[in-house]
Design an enzyme around this catalytic site. Structure first.
Site, short mmCIF file in Angstrom:
data_model
loop_
_atom_site.label_atom_id
_atom_site.label_comp_id
_atom_site.label_asym_id
_atom_site.label_seq_id
_atom_site.Cartn_x
_atom_site.Cartn_y
_atom_site.Cartn_z
N HIS A 142 -3.07 0.41 -3.85
CA HIS A 142 -2.76 -0.97 -3.46
C HIS A 142 -2.14 -1.67 -4.66
O HIS A 142 -2.79 -1.84 -5.69
CB HIS A 142 -4.03 -1.68 -3.02
CG HIS A 142 -3.84 -3.15 -2.77
ND1 HIS A 142 -4.89 -4.04 -2.72
CD2 HIS A 142 -2.73 -3.90 -2.57
CE1 HIS A 142 -4.44 -5.25 -2.49
NE2 HIS A 142 -3.13 -5.19 -2.41
N HIS B 89 -4.30 -2.68 -7.89
CA HIS B 89 -5.53 -3.38 -7.48
C HIS B 89 -6.64 -2.41 -7.12
O HIS B 89 -7.79 -2.59 -7.51
CB HIS B 89 -5.23 -4.29 -6.29
CG HIS B 89 -6.45 -4.95 -5.73
ND1 HIS B 89 -7.12 -4.47 -4.63
CD2 HIS B 89 -7.14 -6.04 -6.14
CE1 HIS B 89 -8.17 -5.24 -4.37
NE2 HIS B 89 -8.19 -6.20 -5.28
N HIS B 90 -6.35 -1.39 -6.33
CA HIS B 90 -7.36 -0.37 -6.07
C HIS B 90 -6.69 0.93 -5.64
O HIS B 90 -5.51 0.95 -5.27
CB HIS B 90 -8.41 -0.84 -5.04
CG HIS B 90 -7.91 -0.92 -3.62
ND1 HIS B 90 -7.78 -2.11 -2.94
CD2 HIS B 90 -7.55 0.05 -2.73
CE1 HIS B 90 -7.35 -1.88 -1.71
NE2 HIS B 90 -7.20 -0.57 -1.56
N TYR C 89 0.87 -1.18 0.00
CA TYR C 89 0.00 0.00 0.00
C TYR C 89 0.91 1.23 0.00
O TYR C 89 1.68 1.44 0.94
CB TYR C 89 -0.91 0.01 1.22
CG TYR C 89 -1.96 -1.08 1.21
CD1 TYR C 89 -3.22 -0.85 0.66
CD2 TYR C 89 -1.70 -2.33 1.75
CE1 TYR C 89 -4.18 -1.84 0.65
CE2 TYR C 89 -2.66 -3.33 1.74
CZ TYR C 89 -3.90 -3.08 1.20
OH TYR C 89 -4.85 -4.06 1.18
N HIS D 182 -16.70 -4.49 -3.06
CA HIS D 182 -15.26 -4.75 -3.13
C HIS D 182 -14.89 -5.98 -2.30
O HIS D 182 -15.28 -6.10 -1.14
CB HIS D 182 -14.49 -3.53 -2.61
CG HIS D 182 -13.01 -3.71 -2.58
ND1 HIS D 182 -12.26 -3.94 -3.72
CD2 HIS D 182 -12.12 -3.68 -1.55
CE1 HIS D 182 -10.99 -4.04 -3.39
NE2 HIS D 182 -10.88 -3.90 -2.08
N HIS E 65 -11.69 -9.49 -2.34
CA HIS E 65 -10.43 -9.97 -2.92
C HIS E 65 -10.65 -11.35 -3.53
O HIS E 65 -11.77 -11.74 -3.83
CB HIS E 65 -9.34 -9.93 -1.86
CG HIS E 65 -8.93 -8.53 -1.48
ND1 HIS E 65 -7.65 -8.05 -1.63
CD2 HIS E 65 -9.65 -7.49 -1.00
CE1 HIS E 65 -7.59 -6.79 -1.23
NE2 HIS E 65 -8.80 -6.43 -0.84
#
Length: 374
Positions: A220, A148-149, A116, A302, A304
């Site tokens: 991320h 990823h985000h 992150y 959201h 994973h």
């Protein structure tokens, strides 16, 4: 024609022809077919079309199908995830509107599974109210599976420009203290998503003393192959207008945060976790400032890799309402906003339950998860 496959992937003509050709066109480079079908055909060989994600599988051959049947498509095939019933957004002609970019500058991505990265930015629009009408992801080419985000947090207005000098790994013991002042999420984007367009009567307010002057962008990075030497310059583009809209936009988060008490056992074909936003929580959050409630116009679900389905349940006066949002075919690589057909009012004293379904049949160790709805 309407075909289906059996368990051996053999293509068979469906005796119930539920697909209807509406239009066809072919030239030297393209073949275009437009067809229609009922959402629910009552044919066991057809998959019902809902608001969940649909995997569209496509294949073609350079020759037409002959009497012997279809030609094998070889490498001319692929898949795409879509949400067929997601309402179309009214696009603003953003080319004529001003914008500014919040992008990382040559961030070295470590050769580890998850990173992150946090970077502080100053909003360049000051002293006069504007509305952000659209936010687009700026993902560096080739890094579509690495990023990823992205979360954008509002920070304390008491900061100064010295916080802009450097970025740092988030949630690290040595990260700058200024990062701790950034707690309120004002925008979120996740892998596979496109730009987010606010409704014509809503915008994200910037430019006034009450609006964010400093923001923290959290990216991320997902690097499961432990690739070395990656340098990233991804971020967000914010398109704005001086024409003020009727309502200011905000973000409400619900779900389960990172906790040692939230884990998923290995080898589970299905495991359900629930995050409760209780009536006491919403009474406290909305009662004083928003007694008439808030209006939800879009939802981002959201999760994973273990995520298989997500449902956002809404209760009012103890009675369950229509699902606020759901995706029973969740695709990790296609996390797109769901635009509600009609805005939903959340009132003080309501309940929200984020219901997450997981599968860990291919895992041998315990899984700890973070899932959020924004």
């Amino acid at each position: 024609q309407d075909y289906f496959t059996d368990e051996n992937r053999v293509l068979k003509r469906d005796p119930h022809q539920d697909y209807h050709l509406e239009y066809a066109m072919e030239n030297s480079t393209h073949t275009i077919l437009a067809f229609s079908r009922e959402l629910h055909t009552c044919d066991t060989n057809d998959k019902s079309i809902t608001e969940s994600t649909v995997r569209v599988i496509w294949a073609y051959h350079h020759k037409d199908m002959g009497e012997a049947g279809q030609n094998y498509h070889g490498s001319n095939r692929g898949t795409k995830s879509l949400r067929l019933l997601n309402p179309e957004k009214e696009e603003v002609l953003s080319a004529s509107l001003p914008h500014f970019d919040l992008t990382n500058k040559d961030v070295p991505v470590p050769d580890k599974d998850t990173t992150y990265w946090c970077q502080m930015f100053k909003i360049p629009v000051q002293h006069e109210k504007h509305h952000v009408t659209k936010i687009e992801p700026l993902i560096q080419k080739g890094h579509e599976n690495l990023v990823h985000h992205i979360l954008l947090y509002q920070c304390s207005s008491n900061l100064n420009d010295s916080v802009l000098d450097y970025g740092h790994e988030c949630y690290h013991p040595n990260m700058p203290d200024s990062f701790l002042t950034c707690e309120t999420v004002i925008f979120a984007w996740a892998i596979g998503g496109e730009g987010f367009t606010y409704p014509p009567h809503v915008g994200l307010s910037i430019g006034t003393a009450a609006d964010p002057q400093f923001v923290l962008m959290e990216v991320h990075y997902d690097n499961p192959s432990y690739t070395e030497g990656l340098i990233d310059n991804s971020g967000l583009r914010l398109i704005y207008t001086p024409v003020i809209r009727k309502y200011d936009a905000g973000v409400i988060e619900a779900g389960l945060w990172v906790s040692l008490f939230h884990n998923i056992p290995p080898g589970m074909p299905e495991f359900v976790s629930e995050g409760h936003c209780t009536l006491e929580c919403l009474e406290e959050a909305l009662g004083a400032e928003r007694p008439a409630g808030i209006h939800v116009f879009a939802v981002l679900l959201h999760a994973h890799l273990a995520g298989r389905a997500i449902r956002m349940r809404h209760f009012h006066n103890g009675e369950e309402q229509k699902l606020l949002a759901y995706d029973d075919e969740f695709d990790f690589n296609f996390q797109e906003f769901q635009y509600l057909k009609e805005e939903r009012t959340i009132l003080p004293g309501d309940n929200l339950i984020t219901e997450c379904h997981y599968s860990t049949v291919d895992r041998i160790r315990m899984t700890w998860v973070r899932q959020v709805l924004m």
